[in-house]
Design a protein around this motif. Structure first.
Motif, PDB file in Angstrom:
ATOM      1  N   ILE A  25       0.773  -1.034  -0.105  1.00  0.00           N
ATOM      2  CA  ILE A  25      -0.122  -0.017   0.009  1.00  0.00           C
ATOM      3  C   ILE A  25       1.139   1.243  -0.122  1.00  0.00           C
ATOM      4  O   ILE A  25       0.705   1.913  -0.825  1.00  0.00           O
ATOM      5  N   PRO A  26       1.953   1.268   0.957  1.00  0.00           N
ATOM      6  CA  PRO A  26       2.828   2.615   0.867  1.00  0.00           C
ATOM      7  C   PRO A  26       3.445   2.680  -0.568  1.00  0.00           C
ATOM      8  O   PRO A  26       3.581   3.811  -1.050  1.00  0.00           O
ATOM      9  N   ILE A  27       3.878   1.591  -1.196  1.00  0.00           N
ATOM     10  CA  ILE A  27       4.376   1.742  -2.591  1.00  0.00           C
ATOM     11  C   ILE A  27       3.589   1.994  -3.391  1.00  0.00           C
ATOM     12  O   ILE A  27       3.720   2.966  -4.398  1.00  0.00           O
ATOM     13  N   GLY A  28       2.237   1.415  -3.281  1.00  0.00           N
ATOM     14  CA  GLY A  28       1.240   2.059  -4.332  1.00  0.00           C
ATOM     15  C   GLY A  28       0.783   3.508  -4.244  1.00  0.00           C
ATOM     16  O   GLY A  28       0.474   4.025  -5.087  1.00  0.00           O
ATOM     17  N   MET A  29       1.080   3.732  -3.124  1.00  0.00           N
ATOM     18  CA  MET A  29       0.794   5.534  -2.801  1.00  0.00           C
ATOM     19  C   MET A  29       1.556   6.092  -3.577  1.00  0.00           C
ATOM     20  O   MET A  29       1.329   7.268  -4.032  1.00  0.00           O
ATOM     21  N   ILE A  30       2.877   5.905  -3.433  1.00  0.00           N
ATOM     22  CA  ILE A  30       4.052   6.488  -4.217  1.00  0.00           C
ATOM     23  C   ILE A  30       3.543   6.384  -5.780  1.00  0.00           C
ATOM     24  O   ILE A  30       3.628   7.413  -6.416  1.00  0.00           O
ATOM     25  N   TYR A  31       3.331   5.374  -6.174  1.00  0.00           N
ATOM     26  CA  TYR A  31       3.011   5.107  -7.555  1.00  0.00           C
ATOM     27  C   TYR A  31       1.796   6.143  -7.966  1.00  0.00           C
ATOM     28  O   TYR A  31       1.708   6.632  -9.130  1.00  0.00           O
ATOM     29  N   TYR A  53       7.200  11.658   0.132  1.00  0.00           N
ATOM     30  CA  TYR A  53       7.992  10.392  -0.484  1.00  0.00           C
ATOM     31  C   TYR A  53       8.797   9.815   0.667  1.00  0.00           C
ATOM     32  O   TYR A  53       8.643   8.420   0.620  1.00  0.00           O
ATOM     33  N   SER A  54       9.422  10.171   1.442  1.00  0.00           N
ATOM     34  CA  SER A  54      10.200   9.611   2.469  1.00  0.00           C
ATOM     35  C   SER A  54       9.435   8.918   3.246  1.00  0.00           C
ATOM     36  O   SER A  54       9.737   8.118   3.823  1.00  0.00           O
ATOM     37  N   GLY A  58       9.575   5.230   4.219  1.00  0.00           N
ATOM     38  CA  GLY A  58      10.076   4.717   5.680  1.00  0.00           C
ATOM     39  C   GLY A  58       8.839   3.734   5.976  1.00  0.00           C
ATOM     40  O   GLY A  58       9.197   2.614   6.700  1.00  0.00           O
ATOM     41  N   LEU A  59       7.488   3.906   5.637  1.00  0.00           N
ATOM     42  CA  LEU A  59       6.690   3.009   5.888  1.00  0.00           C
ATOM     43  C   LEU A  59       6.803   1.503   5.506  1.00  0.00           C
ATOM     44  O   LEU A  59       6.798   0.726   5.897  1.00  0.00           O
ATOM     45  N   ALA A  60       7.134   1.663   4.038  1.00  0.00           N
ATOM     46  CA  ALA A  60       7.536   0.327   3.361  1.00  0.00           C
ATOM     47  C   ALA A  60       8.725  -0.273   3.824  1.00  0.00           C
ATOM     48  O   ALA A  60       8.771  -1.403   3.809  1.00  0.00           O
TER      49      ALA A  60
END
Length: 161
Positions: A25-31, A53-54, A58-60
């Motif tokens: 989910i955090p990586i998906g939010m960045i995308y 972004y950081s 950090g979450l991921a």
């Protein structure tokens, strides 16, 4: 041999929700942020003031470590000391993950967030949010998780699993 493979497969299956929630989910939010076609000023404001972004990276990263600890904890015997140590590290890191998430990466702020409205010249408009009660509730929930971890270990040790 088959029992060990079953244990590894069971640990992996129990780790999948953690991977989805804490990593994907955090990586998906960045995308998703990159696909939103937001103006560059808005993205730079979010990144400068909130460190967006950081924050998601950090979450991921914490999610990856928590997921690995969940997997290793699923493989170990429930009554062993190694299982207790892995479970406690996982709980402490989960508490940190939750605090990091709730405070938007500013744990030192303890639930106080001040935002300046962008793109407005003089006078500057500031909005302050105080949600310290949520931070304290996360801390209490974390303490209860630590107690549950210890009680589960003690009960597994007594039952001789």
């Amino acid at each position: 041999m088959v029992g060990e493979l079953g244990k590894i497969l069971s640990a992996f299956i129990r780790t999948i929700p953690s991977i989805i929630v804490r990593v994907l989910i955090p990586i998906g939010m960045i995308y998703a942020l990159s696909l939103m076609n937001l103006p560059q000023e808005v993205l730079s404001y979010l990144n400068e003031n909130l460190g967006l972004y950081s924050f998601f990276y950090g979450l991921a990263a914490m999610g990856i470590v928590i997921s690995l600890l969940s997997f290793v904890g699923g493989i170990l015997n429930p009554g062993s000391r190694g299982s207790l140590v892995v479970s406690l590290f996982r709980v402490f890191l989960s508490i940190y993950f939750s605090l990091y998430l709730v405070t938007l990466g500013n744990i030192g702020g303890m639930g106080k967030l001040t935002l300046k409205f962008p793109f407005i010249s003089q006078p500057s408009i500031m909005v302050s949010l105080d949600y310290t009660i949520v931070v304290y509730l996360v801390i209490v929930a974390g303490f209860l998780s630590i107690l549950k971890c210890v009680f589960d270990w003690v009960s597994a040790k007594r039952s001789g699993v």
